[in-house]
Design a protein around this motif. Sequence first.
Motif, PDB file in Angstrom:
ATOM      1  N   LYS A   1      49.401  45.809  50.462  1.00  0.00           N
ATOM      2  CA  LYS A   1      50.844  45.763  50.259  1.00  0.00           C
ATOM      3  C   LYS A   1      51.192  46.615  49.054  1.00  0.00           C
ATOM      4  CE  LYS A   1      54.743  42.586  49.721  1.00  0.00           C
ATOM      5  NZ  LYS A   1      55.164  41.164  49.628  1.00  0.00           N
ATOM      6  N   ASP A   2      52.125  47.540  49.240  1.00  0.00           N
ATOM      7  CA  ASP A   2      52.531  48.469  48.169  1.00  0.00           C
ATOM      8  C   ASP A   2      51.309  49.145  47.567  1.00  0.00           C
ATOM      9  OD1 ASP A   2      55.198  47.708  48.526  1.00  0.00           O
ATOM     10  OD2 ASP A   2      54.977  46.044  47.118  1.00  0.00           O
ATOM     11  N   PHE A   3      50.474  49.725  48.410  1.00  0.00           N
ATOM     12  CA  PHE A   3      49.184  50.278  47.990  1.00  0.00           C
ATOM     13  C   PHE A   3      49.329  51.311  46.871  1.00  0.00           C
ATOM     14  CE2 PHE A   3      45.701  53.342  48.266  1.00  0.00           C
ATOM     15  CZ  PHE A   3      44.601  52.487  48.244  1.00  0.00           C
TER      16      PHE A   3
ATOM     17  N   THR B   1      51.024  49.068  43.530  1.00  0.00           N
ATOM     18  CA  THR B   1      50.512  47.816  42.994  1.00  0.00           C
ATOM     19  C   THR B   1      49.518  48.032  41.855  1.00  0.00           C
ATOM     20  OG1 THR B   1      49.446  45.720  43.578  1.00  0.00           O
ATOM     21  CG2 THR B   1      48.595  47.701  44.635  1.00  0.00           C
ATOM     22  N   ARG B   2      49.479  47.071  40.943  1.00  0.00           N
ATOM     23  CA  ARG B   2      48.511  47.101  39.853  1.00  0.00           C
ATOM     24  C   ARG B   2      47.403  46.075  40.093  1.00  0.00           C
ATOM     25  NH1 ARG B   2      51.614  46.651  34.265  1.00  0.00           N
ATOM     26  NH2 ARG B   2      49.487  47.076  33.553  1.00  0.00           N
ATOM     27  N   ASN B   3      47.441  45.427  41.246  1.00  0.00           N
ATOM     28  CA  ASN B   3      46.445  44.418  41.595  1.00  0.00           C
ATOM     29  C   ASN B   3      45.380  45.012  42.493  1.00  0.00           C
ATOM     30  OD1 ASN B   3      47.936  42.223  40.291  1.00  0.00           O
ATOM     31  ND2 ASN B   3      49.379  42.491  41.968  1.00  0.00           N
ATOM     32  N   LEU B   4      44.174  44.488  42.368  1.00  0.00           N
ATOM     33  CA  LEU B   4      43.057  45.001  43.154  1.00  0.00           C
ATOM     34  C   LEU B   4      42.230  43.831  43.673  1.00  0.00           C
ATOM     35  CD1 LEU B   4      41.529  47.596  44.024  1.00  0.00           C
ATOM     36  CD2 LEU B   4      40.174  47.366  41.941  1.00  0.00           C
ATOM     37  N   PHE B   5      42.064  43.768  44.981  1.00  0.00           N
ATOM     38  CA  PHE B   5      41.236  42.738  45.608  1.00  0.00           C
ATOM     39  C   PHE B   5      40.079  43.438  46.308  1.00  0.00           C
ATOM     40  CE2 PHE B   5      39.931  40.119  49.179  1.00  0.00           C
ATOM     41  CZ  PHE B   5      39.834  38.860  48.613  1.00  0.00           C
ATOM     42  N   ILE B   6      38.856  43.100  45.892  1.00  0.00           N
ATOM     43  CA  ILE B   6      37.668  43.755  46.436  1.00  0.00           C
ATOM     44  C   ILE B   6      36.819  42.730  47.171  1.00  0.00           C
ATOM     45  CG2 ILE B   6      35.635  45.142  45.905  1.00  0.00           C
ATOM     46  CD1 ILE B   6      36.995  45.974  43.304  1.00  0.00           C
ATOM     47  N   GLU B   7      36.446  43.050  48.388  1.00  0.00           N
ATOM     48  CA  GLU B   7      35.610  42.161  49.189  1.00  0.00           C
ATOM     49  C   GLU B   7      34.224  42.782  49.329  1.00  0.00           C
ATOM     50  OE1 GLU B   7      35.611  39.910  53.558  1.00  0.00           O
ATOM     51  OE2 GLU B   7      37.210  41.307  53.007  1.00  0.00           O
ATOM     52  N   GLY B   8      33.199  41.999  49.025  1.00  0.00           N
ATOM     53  CA  GLY B   8      31.833  42.498  49.137  1.00  0.00           C
ATOM     54  C   GLY B   8      30.899  41.707  48.241  1.00  0.00           C
ATOM     55  N   ASP B   9      29.644  42.101  48.198  1.00  0.00           N
ATOM     56  CA  ASP B   9      28.676  41.474  47.307  1.00  0.00           C
ATOM     57  C   ASP B   9      29.139  41.678  45.872  1.00  0.00           C
ATOM     58  OD1 ASP B   9      26.269  41.588  45.435  1.00  0.00           O
ATOM     59  OD2 ASP B   9      25.345  40.755  47.236  1.00  0.00           O
ATOM     60  N   ASN B  10      29.311  40.575  45.142  1.00  0.00           N
ATOM     61  CA  ASN B  10      29.931  40.720  43.819  1.00  0.00           C
ATOM     62  C   ASN B  10      29.067  41.476  42.829  1.00  0.00           C
ATOM     63  OD1 ASN B  10      28.042  38.685  43.422  1.00  0.00           O
ATOM     64  ND2 ASN B  10      29.558  37.087  43.085  1.00  0.00           N
ATOM     65  N   LEU B  11      27.745  41.478  42.983  1.00  0.00           N
ATOM     66  CA  LEU B  11      26.910  42.268  42.080  1.00  0.00           C
ATOM     67  C   LEU B  11      27.119  43.751  42.331  1.00  0.00           C
ATOM     68  CD1 LEU B  11      24.821  42.513  39.884  1.00  0.00           C
ATOM     69  CD2 LEU B  11      23.021  42.231  41.607  1.00  0.00           C
ATOM     70  N   ASP B  12      27.187  44.138  43.601  1.00  0.00           N
ATOM     71  CA  ASP B  12      27.461  45.534  43.936  1.00  0.00           C
ATOM     72  C   ASP B  12      28.828  45.963  43.389  1.00  0.00           C
ATOM     73  OD1 ASP B  12      25.063  45.695  45.245  1.00  0.00           O
ATOM     74  OD2 ASP B  12      25.897  45.485  47.257  1.00  0.00           O
ATOM     75  N   VAL B  13      29.834  45.083  43.558  1.00  0.00           N
ATOM     76  CA  VAL B  13      31.183  45.406  43.106  1.00  0.00           C
ATOM     77  C   VAL B  13      31.224  45.554  41.593  1.00  0.00           C
ATOM     78  CG1 VAL B  13      33.541  44.536  42.916  1.00  0.00           C
ATOM     79  CG2 VAL B  13      32.308  44.321  45.082  1.00  0.00           C
TER      80      VAL B  13
END
Length: 340
Positions: A93-95, A98-110
């Motif tokens: 939304k509002d790519f 926006t100042r927000n970032l949601f990342i999906e994945g292995d949290n160590l990799d991220v």
Amino acid sequence: MNKLKMQSPDQGQDNIVKIGKLFPECISEELDETTGKLQLTVDFDQLRQVLSNHIVEGPQERYHLDWPGKREALVQINIPINKTLRPDIKESKDFDKTRNLFIEGDNLDVLKLIQETYLGKIKLIYIDPPYNTGNDFIFRDNFTEKSNLYNEKSNQVTNMGERLIANPDGSGRFHSNWLTMMMPRLRVARNLLTQDGAIFVSCDEVEQPRLRLIMDEIFGQSNFVADMVWTGGRKNNARFVSISHEYIVCYAKDTEYLKSNNIKWRQHKKGLKKIYKKYDQLKKKYGKDYSTITKEMKSWYGSLSANHPSKSHKHYSHADARGIYFPADISSPGGGWLKV
């Protein structure tokens, strides 16, 4: 079309370079059997001797946290990864704004991937890891069996062919597996914090003692801030004692920096600003007539709706030269001491 190859920093080699600047006599080279290339390495026996004022003949006893798998955890911290983040425009939304970032994945990799951009720039990190009850914690296991046996033993595998298995409390590595999972993530997370930053980690009584020890090692015992105890779910199925609370363990990146810069963590309760504003208005109107100000404050509280944020502070209604206050006696809660 040329593809851009992205690789996170090789922290192992970077750390060795830093050590070499302080102790160049402790750095040598060795052949990496995987790549066939020469790489820097640390002569740890030499380093131990350099840091000692007596002859070092072998491993010395020292106070530290150790467990089976700790070396593996340290290796995970330093291994670079060849991955990149891919934007999902359709789900955003509002790519572009926006100042927000949601990342999906292995949290160590991220955590590793965002280091170059956010290294030392994040002020607060909150982690809600698996509590290690034996059922909620699944860990990677790619070294116990051959890959063609994975699916025969478990239907849970990663896209890299790593078997995911549960961590039952009867396992001899029950706590070790959890610590091995936590250590690299906490170490990389620490790198992301600002000098005045802090990290908050949720846990329950199962791993709280070990969480404190591993965070003492990573963040430094002097940077421990508090164990916050809060009311969790109440269950009447306890074997001995019903536990109705959980913990949030807090460490600062650098408590000395906070003290030297007089940085304090303070936040007004909801509704207080409006109370102060109302008092200032009445003070201008009635001057030093504090009895009238008190009466008007009580009347103002009465006019507020039940869900108004200031309503919960209605006991702060009395006024004098110092401002708004709550009159109370100095007896113990419940009304006075027991007389015998």
